[in-house]
Scaffold this motif. Sequence first.
Motif, mmCIF file in Angstrom:
data_model
loop_
_atom_site.group_PDB
_atom_site.id
_atom_site.type_symbol
_atom_site.label_atom_id
_atom_site.label_comp_id
_atom_site.label_asym_id
_atom_site.label_seq_id
_atom_site.Cartn_x
_atom_site.Cartn_y
_atom_site.Cartn_z
ATOM 1 N N VAL A 196 0.864 -1.181 0.000
ATOM 2 C CA VAL A 196 0.000 0.000 0.000
ATOM 3 C C VAL A 196 0.900 1.231 0.000
ATOM 4 C CG1 VAL A 196 -1.910 -1.135 1.188
ATOM 5 C CG2 VAL A 196 -0.185 0.074 2.524
ATOM 6 N N ARG A 197 0.422 2.291 -0.584
ATOM 7 C CA ARG A 197 1.209 3.513 -0.630
ATOM 8 C C ARG A 197 1.043 4.329 0.641
ATOM 9 N NH1 ARG A 197 0.606 5.727 -6.872
ATOM 10 N NH2 ARG A 197 1.457 3.850 -7.880
ATOM 11 N N GLY A 198 2.150 4.902 1.088
ATOM 12 C CA GLY A 198 2.152 5.683 2.313
ATOM 13 C C GLY A 198 1.912 7.153 2.075
ATOM 14 N N GLY A 199 2.397 7.974 2.999
ATOM 15 C CA GLY A 199 2.190 9.410 2.911
ATOM 16 C C GLY A 199 3.477 10.167 3.080
ATOM 17 N N LYS A 200 3.349 11.475 3.265
ATOM 18 C CA LYS A 200 4.519 12.342 3.366
ATOM 19 C C LYS A 200 5.310 12.072 4.631
ATOM 20 C CE LYS A 200 5.861 17.210 3.318
ATOM 21 N NZ LYS A 200 5.373 18.629 3.255
ATOM 22 N N GLU A 201 4.611 11.926 5.752
ATOM 23 C CA GLU A 201 5.256 11.670 7.042
ATOM 24 C C GLU A 201 5.121 10.195 7.413
ATOM 25 O OE1 GLU A 201 6.928 13.982 8.502
ATOM 26 O OE2 GLU A 201 6.270 15.644 7.228
ATOM 27 N N ARG A 202 5.973 9.740 8.339
ATOM 28 C CA ARG A 202 5.895 8.358 8.777
ATOM 29 C C ARG A 202 4.518 8.042 9.335
ATOM 30 N NH1 ARG A 202 6.005 5.011 13.063
ATOM 31 N NH2 ARG A 202 7.146 3.018 12.825
ATOM 32 N N SER A 203 3.958 8.975 10.101
ATOM 33 C CA SER A 203 2.638 8.744 10.694
ATOM 34 C C SER A 203 1.583 8.533 9.616
ATOM 35 C CB SER A 203 2.248 9.911 11.596
ATOM 36 O OG SER A 203 2.229 11.129 10.872
ATOM 37 N N ASP A 204 1.703 9.257 8.495
ATOM 38 C CA ASP A 204 0.757 9.070 7.389
ATOM 39 C C ASP A 204 0.900 7.666 6.801
ATOM 40 O OD1 ASP A 204 -0.120 11.768 7.586
ATOM 41 O OD2 ASP A 204 1.590 12.422 6.385
ATOM 42 N N SER A 205 2.132 7.198 6.726
ATOM 43 C CA SER A 205 2.370 5.863 6.175
ATOM 44 C C SER A 205 1.842 4.784 7.113
ATOM 45 C CB SER A 205 3.875 5.658 5.934
ATOM 46 O OG SER A 205 4.342 6.559 4.964
ATOM 47 N N VAL A 206 2.032 4.988 8.420
ATOM 48 C CA VAL A 206 1.497 4.030 9.391
ATOM 49 C C VAL A 206 -0.019 3.974 9.287
ATOM 50 C CG1 VAL A 206 1.187 3.530 11.840
ATOM 51 C CG2 VAL A 206 3.426 4.223 10.992
ATOM 52 N N LYS A 207 -0.646 5.135 9.180
ATOM 53 C CA LYS A 207 -2.110 5.166 9.082
ATOM 54 C C LYS A 207 -2.602 4.492 7.803
ATOM 55 C CE LYS A 207 -2.143 9.618 10.288
ATOM 56 N NZ LYS A 207 -2.625 10.991 10.593
ATOM 57 N N ALA A 208 -1.837 4.602 6.726
ATOM 58 C CA ALA A 208 -2.203 3.893 5.491
ATOM 59 C C ALA A 208 -2.134 2.385 5.710
ATOM 60 C CB ALA A 208 -1.270 4.316 4.352
ATOM 61 N N GLY A 209 -1.103 1.935 6.419
ATOM 62 C CA GLY A 209 -0.989 0.512 6.728
ATOM 63 C C GLY A 209 -2.109 0.043 7.645
ATOM 64 N N LEU A 210 -2.466 0.870 8.624
ATOM 65 C CA LEU A 210 -3.565 0.519 9.534
ATOM 66 C C LEU A 210 -4.887 0.435 8.786
ATOM 67 C CD1 LEU A 210 -2.626 2.761 12.601
ATOM 68 C CD2 LEU A 210 -2.416 0.267 12.426
ATOM 69 N N GLY A 211 -5.058 1.336 7.809
ATOM 70 C CA GLY A 211 -6.281 1.285 7.005
ATOM 71 C C GLY A 211 -6.399 -0.017 6.243
ATOM 72 N N GLU A 212 -5.269 -0.512 5.732
ATOM 73 C CA GLU A 212 -5.285 -1.792 5.017
ATOM 74 C C GLU A 212 -5.558 -2.942 5.981
ATOM 75 O OE1 GLU A 212 -5.001 -4.622 1.941
ATOM 76 O OE2 GLU A 212 -5.422 -2.467 1.975
ATOM 77 N N CYS A 213 -4.999 -2.876 7.183
ATOM 78 C CA CYS A 213 -5.280 -3.904 8.193
ATOM 79 C C CYS A 213 -6.770 -3.930 8.530
ATOM 80 C CB CYS A 213 -4.475 -3.634 9.463
ATOM 81 S SG CYS A 213 -2.707 -3.940 9.301
ATOM 82 N N LEU A 214 -7.355 -2.751 8.677
ATOM 83 C CA LEU A 214 -8.790 -2.672 8.981
ATOM 84 C C LEU A 214 -9.608 -3.284 7.852
ATOM 85 C CD1 LEU A 214 -10.991 -1.672 10.891
ATOM 86 C CD2 LEU A 214 -10.919 0.534 9.697
#
Length: 418
Positions: free
Chosen positions: A87-105
């Motif tokens: 999955v593609r992340g974001g500008k900041e690490r936190s954005d990338s983590v949230k993208a990963g969490l969205g995929e987990c959900l």
Amino acid sequence: MEHESIYAIIVAAGKGTRMGTDIPKQLMPYEGSTVLGTAALKFASADNIDKVIIVSPSDGSLDGIYEKIVRDVAERAGTGSGTPVIVRGGKERSDSVKAGLGECLRLAEEAGNDPGRTIVLIHDAARPGVTEEIINANIDAMETCRAAVTAVPSVDSVRMTAEHSGKYNEKIAGNSSFSLKHSITYPIMNSNVVERDRVYMVQTPQTFMLSDIIKAYETADEGGYKGTDDASIAEFAGINVAIVQGSVSNNKITYQEDIPMTTRVGTGYDVHRLVPGRDLILCGTPVPYEKGLLGHSDADVATHALMDALLGAAGMGDIGRHFPDSDDKYKGIDSLKLLAEVKNMLGDVTINNVDITIIAQAPKLSPYNKQMQDNISRILGIPCSSVNIKATTEEGLGFTGRGEGIAAIATCAIEGRF
């Protein structure tokens, strides 16, 4: 606490600029793969991980490379969690983590699982030294805790400075992050000693219930809190975070020296037939003789053996793969040019030494050894003292002894990050 699924997020969306290389640090060679591939394999091989999610850069620039990595991981993982999801992340690490969490959900809901009973491990791709023991320790901690963080006790004395290191950034030309080795003005040590036995060096993975960490990030966003890692986000949201045992081998790759150098040895062997009407070229040196070596290129048997040795040491096949005799562009080519190409193919490695043995009944080669040595030294960019060339006969035995051909054996040692 009972759980229904366990997912692992590997955050690999950064550029790793402090590495000082042309490629992101997660793509640097490591243990026969890449930093990212090695880290991902550890999770994909774990029997208790249901799915691995790799977060890539937001611009998609590395998607093709990551897809190749995940195919390799899936093949090597065997009975593990199968092909990781990208999955593609974001500008900041936190954005990338949230993208990963969205995929987990999404995966949890697709499987009909409760996010409140779904465990997620969040790991930095730059920590390829994670072990099965560390992964299991994080999961085991979730039986009694709501969150866990991997850490190791500090073994060093810990000191603070009176000023934040950011004060010194403007003093460091071309480097936006503080580094003592690049500093002009040095920080002054605060005399207050931090109690070492209370200090832990935090690593990843950091582990949470999926619904908890999603809510924690929402709370942090609402409060304008950035945090330094996922555990600090959880703490801000009121979640107690337990510490589980990490390992010094699970260090974060930040600089090139964080990837250990290894030495590899390669061998090469080649043989060419002697025929009239051809020039005899050995290590780029014309040798006067009534016959020369037959081949698609200039048939420099000694240089060919050396090329095979270098390619073998780097695990890159042989000269037949890279310079096939079916390709007309190599017809009659100077083999020293091919040797230069091989050196470029090796990339950022150090060639420690090479040793070449030429097996020929005739002609006598000792008068030309120095020129051969100089040629190899110049092309490889190593001292003449690191190049050894010798010749021997086979006392009239075999095809070389009968003067039908010349053979060469080469060995080399190279040092690099593989």
